[in-house]
Design an enzyme around this catalytic site. Sequence first.
Site, PDB file in Angstrom:
ATOM      1  N   THR A   1       0.746  -1.214  -0.033  1.00 41.16           N
ATOM      2  CA  THR A   1      -0.047  -0.012   0.089  1.00 41.16           C
ATOM      3  C   THR A   1       0.913   1.298   0.050  1.00 41.16           C
ATOM      4  O   THR A   1       0.679   2.331  -0.642  1.00 41.16           O
ATOM      5  CB  THR A   1      -0.943   0.056   1.144  1.00 41.16           C
ATOM      6  OG1 THR A   1      -1.806  -1.225   1.134  1.00 41.16           O
ATOM      7  CG2 THR A   1      -1.784   1.352   1.345  1.00 41.16           C
TER       8      THR A   1
ATOM      9  N   SER B   1       1.911  -7.324  -0.565  1.00 39.46           N
ATOM     10  CA  SER B   1       2.762  -8.411   0.004  1.00 39.46           C
ATOM     11  C   SER B   1       1.731  -9.688   0.176  1.00 39.46           C
ATOM     12  O   SER B   1       2.609 -10.762   0.645  1.00 39.46           O
ATOM     13  CB  SER B   1       3.116  -7.712   1.622  1.00 39.46           C
ATOM     14  OG  SER B   1       1.794  -7.899   2.268  1.00 39.46           O
TER      15      SER B   1
ATOM     16  N   THR C   1       1.776  -4.348   4.271  1.00 40.20           N
ATOM     17  CA  THR C   1       1.802  -4.570   5.673  1.00 40.20           C
ATOM     18  C   THR C   1       1.165  -6.063   6.142  1.00 40.20           C
ATOM     19  O   THR C   1       1.359  -6.635   7.187  1.00 40.20           O
ATOM     20  CB  THR C   1       1.041  -3.627   6.576  1.00 40.20           C
ATOM     21  OG1 THR C   1      -0.572  -3.627   5.849  1.00 40.20           O
ATOM     22  CG2 THR C   1       1.187  -2.383   6.432  1.00 40.20           C
ATOM     23  N   ASP C   2       0.522  -6.815   5.076  1.00 35.90           N
ATOM     24  CA  ASP C   2      -0.173  -8.093   5.121  1.00 35.90           C
ATOM     25  C   ASP C   2       0.921  -9.337   5.737  1.00 35.90           C
ATOM     26  O   ASP C   2       0.736  -9.797   6.531  1.00 35.90           O
ATOM     27  CB  ASP C   2      -0.955  -8.572   4.183  1.00 35.90           C
ATOM     28  CG  ASP C   2      -1.956  -7.747   3.970  1.00 35.90           C
ATOM     29  OD1 ASP C   2      -2.414  -6.825   4.490  1.00 35.90           O
ATOM     30  OD2 ASP C   2      -2.674  -7.951   2.620  1.00 35.90           O
TER      31      ASP C   2
HETATM   32  N1  ASP Z   1      -2.622  -5.844   1.194  1.00 36.98           N
HETATM   33  C1  ASP Z   1      -1.606  -4.490   1.228  1.00 36.98           C
HETATM   34  C2  ASP Z   1      -0.232  -5.246   1.163  1.00 36.98           C
HETATM   35  O1  ASP Z   1       0.134  -6.048   2.007  1.00 36.98           O
HETATM   36  C3  ASP Z   1      -1.839  -4.060   2.638  1.00 36.98           C
HETATM   37  C4  ASP Z   1      -0.862  -3.024   2.893  1.00 36.98           C
HETATM   38  O2  ASP Z   1       0.411  -2.830   2.431  1.00 36.98           O
HETATM   39  O3  ASP Z   1      -0.751  -2.218   3.755  1.00 36.98           O
HETATM   40  O4  ASP Z   1       0.394  -5.277   0.253  1.00 36.98           O
END
Ligand code: ASP
Length: 323
Positions: free
Chosen positions: A12, A55, A88-89
Amino acid sequence: MKNILILHTGGTISMEEDNTTGAVKVSGKHPLDNTLPSVSSLANITNEELFKLPSPHMTPANMLMLAKHIEKKVTQEQVEGVVITHGTDTLEETAYLLDLCLKVDIPVVVTGAMRSSNEIGSDGPYNLISSVKVAACDTAKNKGVLVVLNDEIHTAKNVTKTHTSNVATFQSPQYGPIGLVTKRGINFHHMPINRDRYPVSHLSKNVILLKAYAGMDATTLNMLSSLAVDGVVIEALGQGNMPPATLPAIENLLKNNVPVVLVSRCFNGIVQDIYGYEGGGRPLKKMGVIFSNGLNGQKARLKLMVTLELTTDHHELQEMFLK
Ligand code: ASP
């Protein structure tokens, strides 16, 4: 000023929201390029886009590639700190794999964002600036790989994503952060007492993660025996207990020399051989099940993948999982 390498991997933090559809997706130019002038006053920055992955697309092979890239850069160039931007995932998994495998002692910081670059309150630029400050800080050395978001500094070993959308999602249950990013500087208040390191050059083992539940039977575990599975991690109940119907399948896996590692599906505390009833921790331990030391399931899986490259002896694996 310190020489800091920023490696982008996607997520993200590198995306933007489509104003008409609302879909968050990869943008053309990296949005953090706009933040580079701000971080350039903090350190000599080298900036690279290694991957462009959401991610959930990240794999242990990508994580190991990232580790090798960092080691190469540190050996060939005068890099004194590294910042990795990541979705973040699975951020905690990449951070922990780097923590286990990286052979460098300079600060390595992983960061991300919960809001994409053009959303109100976008946290990416701020988290990047905080992370560069931490990576450039002498007191960030020798604390393992660090995760910096929302003004907090966490260890890769303890941190986990706890909320689907809140910017305060990254927490270290039971332990808390080890430091804070403040307007005046970096303030560490805790020091990890040990670091687990296993320098491996490849990851070839197939390790499965399962979660226990009330009424679980042997069906899924039995299926694993017919697959090429090298290890199993189970998020067990409470202090490390399993429903009795799963026991024959666990015994069978162990008989076939497939290590079974228990963690708890509780996100606080550690698993131990306490209960003596059928399926309790004591009989499981006697059977040869390996007990972990507070890692969550996804991190125990990575640790088993890494340690299985070094030994298949279950006693040695148990020793490694006590660290
Ligand atoms: N779905 C996203 C990822 O992990 C969430 C994020 O980056 O915060 O790529």
